[in-house]
Design an enzyme around this catalytic site. Structure first.
Site, PDB file in Angstrom:
ATOM      1  N   ASN A 181      53.657  59.608  35.160  1.00  0.00           N
ATOM      2  CA  ASN A 181      54.712  60.304  35.740  1.00  0.00           C
ATOM      3  C   ASN A 181      55.874  60.069  34.971  1.00  0.00           C
ATOM      4  O   ASN A 181      56.520  58.937  34.727  1.00  0.00           O
ATOM      5  CB  ASN A 181      54.713  59.621  37.070  1.00  0.00           C
ATOM      6  CG  ASN A 181      56.281  59.991  37.857  1.00  0.00           C
ATOM      7  OD1 ASN A 181      56.920  60.699  37.502  1.00  0.00           O
ATOM      8  ND2 ASN A 181      56.635  59.218  38.987  1.00  0.00           N
ATOM      9  N   TRP A 182      56.353  61.139  34.241  1.00  0.00           N
ATOM     10  CA  TRP A 182      57.403  61.117  33.384  1.00  0.00           C
ATOM     11  C   TRP A 182      58.792  60.980  33.945  1.00  0.00           C
ATOM     12  O   TRP A 182      59.838  60.886  33.413  1.00  0.00           O
ATOM     13  CB  TRP A 182      57.398  62.009  32.349  1.00  0.00           C
ATOM     14  CG  TRP A 182      56.076  61.945  31.319  1.00  0.00           C
ATOM     15  CD1 TRP A 182      55.277  60.841  31.214  1.00  0.00           C
ATOM     16  CD2 TRP A 182      56.110  62.537  29.874  1.00  0.00           C
ATOM     17  NE1 TRP A 182      54.483  60.905  29.954  1.00  0.00           N
ATOM     18  CE2 TRP A 182      55.003  61.809  29.199  1.00  0.00           C
ATOM     19  CE3 TRP A 182      56.868  63.401  29.205  1.00  0.00           C
ATOM     20  CZ2 TRP A 182      54.591  62.341  27.883  1.00  0.00           C
ATOM     21  CZ3 TRP A 182      56.558  63.681  28.049  1.00  0.00           C
ATOM     22  CH2 TRP A 182      55.506  63.366  27.316  1.00  0.00           C
ATOM     23  N   LYS A 183      58.896  61.316  35.182  1.00  0.00           N
ATOM     24  CA  LYS A 183      60.114  61.356  35.928  1.00  0.00           C
ATOM     25  C   LYS A 183      60.920  62.483  35.123  1.00  0.00           C
ATOM     26  O   LYS A 183      60.400  63.409  34.612  1.00  0.00           O
ATOM     27  CB  LYS A 183      60.741  60.011  35.953  1.00  0.00           C
ATOM     28  CG  LYS A 183      59.745  59.014  36.422  1.00  0.00           C
ATOM     29  CD  LYS A 183      60.242  57.886  37.033  1.00  0.00           C
ATOM     30  CE  LYS A 183      59.156  56.965  37.751  1.00  0.00           C
ATOM     31  NZ  LYS A 183      59.636  55.678  38.474  1.00  0.00           N
ATOM     32  N   HIS A 185      56.819  60.889  46.459  1.00  0.00           N
ATOM     33  CA  HIS A 185      57.199  59.555  45.399  1.00  0.00           C
ATOM     34  C   HIS A 185      58.561  58.872  46.165  1.00  0.00           C
ATOM     35  O   HIS A 185      59.338  59.641  46.826  1.00  0.00           O
ATOM     36  CB  HIS A 185      57.507  60.087  44.101  1.00  0.00           C
ATOM     37  CG  HIS A 185      57.763  58.671  43.374  1.00  0.00           C
ATOM     38  ND1 HIS A 185      59.044  58.200  43.059  1.00  0.00           N
ATOM     39  CD2 HIS A 185      57.000  58.223  42.348  1.00  0.00           C
ATOM     40  CE1 HIS A 185      58.658  57.165  42.069  1.00  0.00           C
ATOM     41  NE2 HIS A 185      57.640  57.289  41.676  1.00  0.00           N
ATOM     42  N   GLU A 212      61.143  57.890  44.856  1.00  0.00           N
ATOM     43  CA  GLU A 212      62.542  58.397  44.574  1.00  0.00           C
ATOM     44  C   GLU A 212      62.683  59.776  45.159  1.00  0.00           C
ATOM     45  O   GLU A 212      63.978  60.089  45.317  1.00  0.00           O
ATOM     46  CB  GLU A 212      62.466  58.540  42.909  1.00  0.00           C
ATOM     47  CG  GLU A 212      62.411  57.179  42.381  1.00  0.00           C
ATOM     48  CD  GLU A 212      61.804  57.091  40.833  1.00  0.00           C
ATOM     49  OE1 GLU A 212      61.245  57.927  40.337  1.00  0.00           O
ATOM     50  OE2 GLU A 212      61.487  55.846  40.461  1.00  0.00           O
ATOM     51  N   GLU A 264      52.471  52.603  45.677  1.00  0.00           N
ATOM     52  CA  GLU A 264      53.413  52.123  44.796  1.00  0.00           C
ATOM     53  C   GLU A 264      54.485  51.313  45.735  1.00  0.00           C
ATOM     54  O   GLU A 264      55.550  52.039  46.240  1.00  0.00           O
ATOM     55  CB  GLU A 264      54.010  53.335  44.212  1.00  0.00           C
ATOM     56  CG  GLU A 264      53.212  54.168  43.447  1.00  0.00           C
ATOM     57  CD  GLU A 264      54.028  54.937  42.261  1.00  0.00           C
ATOM     58  OE1 GLU A 264      53.657  54.966  41.115  1.00  0.00           O
ATOM     59  OE2 GLU A 264      55.263  55.674  42.613  1.00  0.00           O
ATOM     60  N   GLY A 274      59.746  50.262  38.120  1.00  0.00           N
ATOM     61  CA  GLY A 274      60.820  49.921  37.132  1.00  0.00           C
ATOM     62  C   GLY A 274      61.233  48.473  37.206  1.00  0.00           C
ATOM     63  O   GLY A 274      62.411  48.432  36.630  1.00  0.00           O
ATOM     64  N   SER A 318      55.329  49.390  37.717  1.00  0.00           N
ATOM     65  CA  SER A 318      55.572  48.445  36.459  1.00  0.00           C
ATOM     66  C   SER A 318      54.078  48.186  35.867  1.00  0.00           C
ATOM     67  O   SER A 318      53.956  47.158  35.407  1.00  0.00           O
ATOM     68  CB  SER A 318      56.019  47.222  36.898  1.00  0.00           C
ATOM     69  OG  SER A 318      57.517  47.338  37.271  1.00  0.00           O
ATOM     70  N   GLY A 369      54.600  54.751  35.377  1.00  0.00           N
ATOM     71  CA  GLY A 369      55.944  55.556  34.897  1.00  0.00           C
ATOM     72  C   GLY A 369      56.119  55.393  33.591  1.00  0.00           C
ATOM     73  O   GLY A 369      55.737  56.028  32.785  1.00  0.00           O
TER      74      GLY A 369
END
Ligand code: PGA
Length: 250
Positions: A10-12, A95, A97, A165, A171, A211, A232
């Site tokens: 997941n490159w965001k 997700h 976010e 997650e 992160g 992470s 990520g």
């Protein structure tokens, strides 16, 4: 036959077209003919790039979100059909976010899962508790309601990926223990069972994300119910991501 492991990057909102090219080349080389599926989810503008490439790649492309409507006045959004047209096989939905910054609730997420399935995409449903919810002993309640509300109208499709997650692990460099992840895998399987999906028979992938890196993946691989990872930051680094993918080869 054993279900191949699945690794999703997941490159965001990171990366550019040359990063994508480099990482695909590197994963193709290092993973060889391993029995693993790798999906990279870059930002929307990069999705077509891989579609336009000459040959079939072992690395597939996914999107990080889709809208639930087929089309319409939704400025800035992208439909599931558009995601398919750009060559994607998977789409991340729900997700944390998106739940946080875009106020996506379980009802919206359920509609997105339906739209993704209808368009022929494999939805990667993200579920996970916040730190306060874990401290307040609400893990079972939160995970169960996230899984059930997103999937109960979608039980016809068994091609589903669930990524556990925990919000507090994304992160942050913190990861849950093997026991904590295993407990959540049980909750996920029970929640699926409640709505008529048998995780084992229907080969539902349960991934862990938050992470994950090449330093902790060996420990995370001890969780027997997992069939891979949603990665990520470490998926932007070809060496780290290849090490993660190769960690489950034997
Ligand atoms: P991270 O992100 O690996 O950078 O913690 C995981 C994710 O948000 O999917």
């Amino acid at each position: 036959m054993k279900t191949p492991s699945l690794f999703i990057g997941n490159w965001k909102m990171n990366g550019n077209s040359s990063d994508l090219q480099k990482i695909i080349d590197s994963i193709e080389k290092s993973v060889g003919d391993g029995a693993s599926d790798v999906v990279i989810c870059p930002p929307f503008p990069l999705l077509f790039q891989q579609n336009n490439r000459k040959k079939q790649s072992k690395v597939r492309i996914g999107a990080q979100d889709c809208h639930y409507a087929k089309s319409g006045a939704y400025t800035g959004d992208v439909s599931a059909e558009m995601v398919v047209e750009s060559g994607c096989s998977h789409v991340i939905i729900g997700h944390s976010e998106r739940r946080l910054y875009h106020h996506e609730d379980n009802a919206t997420i359920s509609k997105k899962v339906s739209a993704a399935i209808e368009a022929g995409l494999v939805p990667v449903l993200c579920v996970g508790e916040t730190y306060n919810q874990r401290e307040g002993n609400q893990v079972r309640e939160v995970i169960s309601s996230q899984v059930r509300s997103a999937l109960e109208h979608n039980v016809k499709s068994k091609q589903i990926v669930i990524a556990y997650e925990p919000v507090w692990a994304i992160g942050t460099g913190k990861i849950p223990t093997v026991k904590e992840i295993s407990e959540v895998c049980v909750i996920i399987k029970e929640s699926l069972g409640y709505i008529g999906i048998d995780a084992t028979r229907d080969k539902v992938h349960i991934l862990y994300g938050g992470s994950v890196n090449d330093g902790n993946v060996e420990e995370l691989n001890k969780v027997g119910s997992l069939s891979g990872f949603l990665v990520g930051a470490a998926s932007l680094d070809s060496k780290k991501f290849s090490n993660i993918v190769n960690s489950r080869r034997n």
